[in-house]
Design an enzyme around this catalytic site. Structure first.
Site, PDB file in Angstrom:
ATOM      1  CE1 TYR A   3      29.238   9.571  78.473  1.00  0.00           C
ATOM      2  CE2 TYR A   3      30.998  10.416  77.090  1.00  0.00           C
ATOM      3  CZ  TYR A   3      30.535   9.511  78.023  1.00  0.00           C
ATOM      4  OH  TYR A   3      31.388   8.561  78.527  1.00  0.00           O
TER       5      TYR A   3
ATOM      6  CD  GLU B  21      30.098   8.488  81.782  1.00  0.00           C
ATOM      7  OE1 GLU B  21      30.569   7.694  80.960  1.00  0.00           O
ATOM      8  OE2 GLU B  21      29.177   8.194  82.567  1.00  0.00           O
TER       9      GLU B  21
END
Ligand code: GDP
Ligand code: MN
Length: 380
Positions: A101, A189
């Protein structure tokens, strides 16, 4: 403005972040055509701006044309978390060995960009944040200084990354920060940033939200924000330069400040229901208030209108002329109550009254709203 995954993927690709081969389609026929170039197995991804899309059925894997046809047929025209699916991104299926992530966002406390990374990427990142927050690391960035590979490596070492993965992931982070700063990001992201079986990194998902207030100075060609606003009244509000939020009540509201507007909305809400929230900001002119009236009166079945404006930097006496001009030209018959205080208040009152507006000179908004309630009830 939040971009769609395929739009964000295009941005990521332009700064050298690897993304899967993909096409955007709208029908099963187009999906089958795209598949001929991409090959099987492939992934179908609904282009809807909702979180947890995968868990909600918006990400499906198709292994052959038959399956692709069925799945894409079901997906087009369906809804994911209440949002209709208009476009589907068809991507090659990445052979994922690990999911990381990475993100850059603005930290509300310090007001600074913060770069975030975790080795626990994938659909359960929220759970990781709750249960094992130590698996998520972050570092603040001085926007004047920027974000450099050594800082990215230092951050990623805290996750235990080393060697090739450390270097390639640091490289992605630096490029991601570049997107964030050049496109005035609120959040960028990649989740998951996939570690492929061959060791390469690939952005299997792409999230990018840019700051609407900065749209004018972003050099990268972005989609037209106005076209992204679904509600026609909100689109119009944005076009004339005011903040307009459409609500489901029937009392129109014009205010010259967000705080004043919210307080008015709350007080209206005690007896009646606001139809909208319209806040002019500091740029009141006769023309602007004329346009505000035009916008508000487009709302169907209005029972009344409340104007709550303050003459500080705003020339409310000019604004009043616009309100009255609209009333006279269009023969408005619903009751209008105004509270207008500050510079040039007497002149403002006189103008408003000449258009049949009920002016309340008391400072308490409650009194003005009480008058509106009486008038609305008497009018029906
Ligand atoms: P989100 O739910 O909106 O975040 O959608 P994502 O695009 O992140 O997809 C959800 C999940 O589907 C990912 O976390 C992956 O586990 C899985 N997924 C998506 N694309 C691929 C792919 O190409 N290959 C594999 N193996 N899994 C994928
Ligand atoms: Mn994702």
């Amino acid at each position: 403005m939040r971009l769609h995954e395929y739009e964000a993927a295009r941005v990521f690709e332009s700064v050298g972040i690897k993304v899967p081969k993909h096409k955007v389609v709208q029908t099963p026929e187009e999906a089958l055509e795209a598949a001929e170039e991409i090959g099987y197995p492939l992934v179908l991804k609904a282009q809807v701006l909702v979180g947890g899309r995968g868990l909600a059925g918006g990400v499906k894997i198709a292994s052959d044309p038959e399956e692709l046809k069925t799945l894409s047929g079901k997906m087009t025209g369906s809804e994911i978390k209440g949002v209709p699916v208009d476009k589907i991104m068809v991507t090659e299926k990445a052979n994922i060995s690990d999911e990381l992530y990475v993100a850059v966002t603005v930290d509300g406390y310090s007001g600074r960009p913060v770069v975030i990374a975790s080795t626990e990427g994938g659909v359960n990142i929220e759970e990781t944040a709750r249960k094992t927050p130590e698996k998520i690391v972050s570092v603040h960035v001085d926007p004047q200084f920027g974000f450099y590979p050594f800082q990215a490596r230092r951050l990623l070492r805290r996750l235990g990354l080393s060697e090739r993965l450390l270097l390639s992931c640091a490289d992605v982070l630096v490029r991601l920060y570049k997107v964030f700063s050049q496109l005035e990001g609120i959040i960028v992201e990649i989740n998951p940033l996939a570690v492929l079986e061959n060791g390469d990194l690939c952005a299997v998902d792409a999230v990018l939200e840019v700051d609407n207030s900065a749209l004018k100075r972003i050099e990268y060609p972005l989609p037209n924000f106005l076209e992204r606003i679904d509600n026609p009244l909100e689109r119009r509000g944005r076009r004339i330069g005011v903040t307009y939020v459409d609500l489901d009540g029937d009392i129109g509201l014009i205010s010259s400040g967000a705080g004043l507007g919210m307080a008015s909305m709350d007080i209206i809400g005690q007896k009646l229901r606001p139809a909208n929230f319209l806040e002019t900001g500091g740029g009141i002119t006769e023309e602007l208030l004329y346009k505000c009236m035009e916008l508000i009166m487009r709302k169907e079945k209005l029972r009344g209108l409340f104007i709550n404006i303050y003459g500080g930097i705003n020339p409310i006496h000019e604004g009043a002329k616009g309100v009255v001009r609209y009333i006279k030209e269009h023969g408005v018959t619903i009751p209008i109550v105004a509270k207008a205080l500050g510079n040039h208040q007497e002149e403002t009152w006189e103008t408003l009254e000449s258009g049949g507006v009920h002016v309340i000179t008391d400072v308490a908004t409650e009194k003005a709203v009480a008058r509106l309630v009486e008038l609305v009830e008497a009018n029906e």
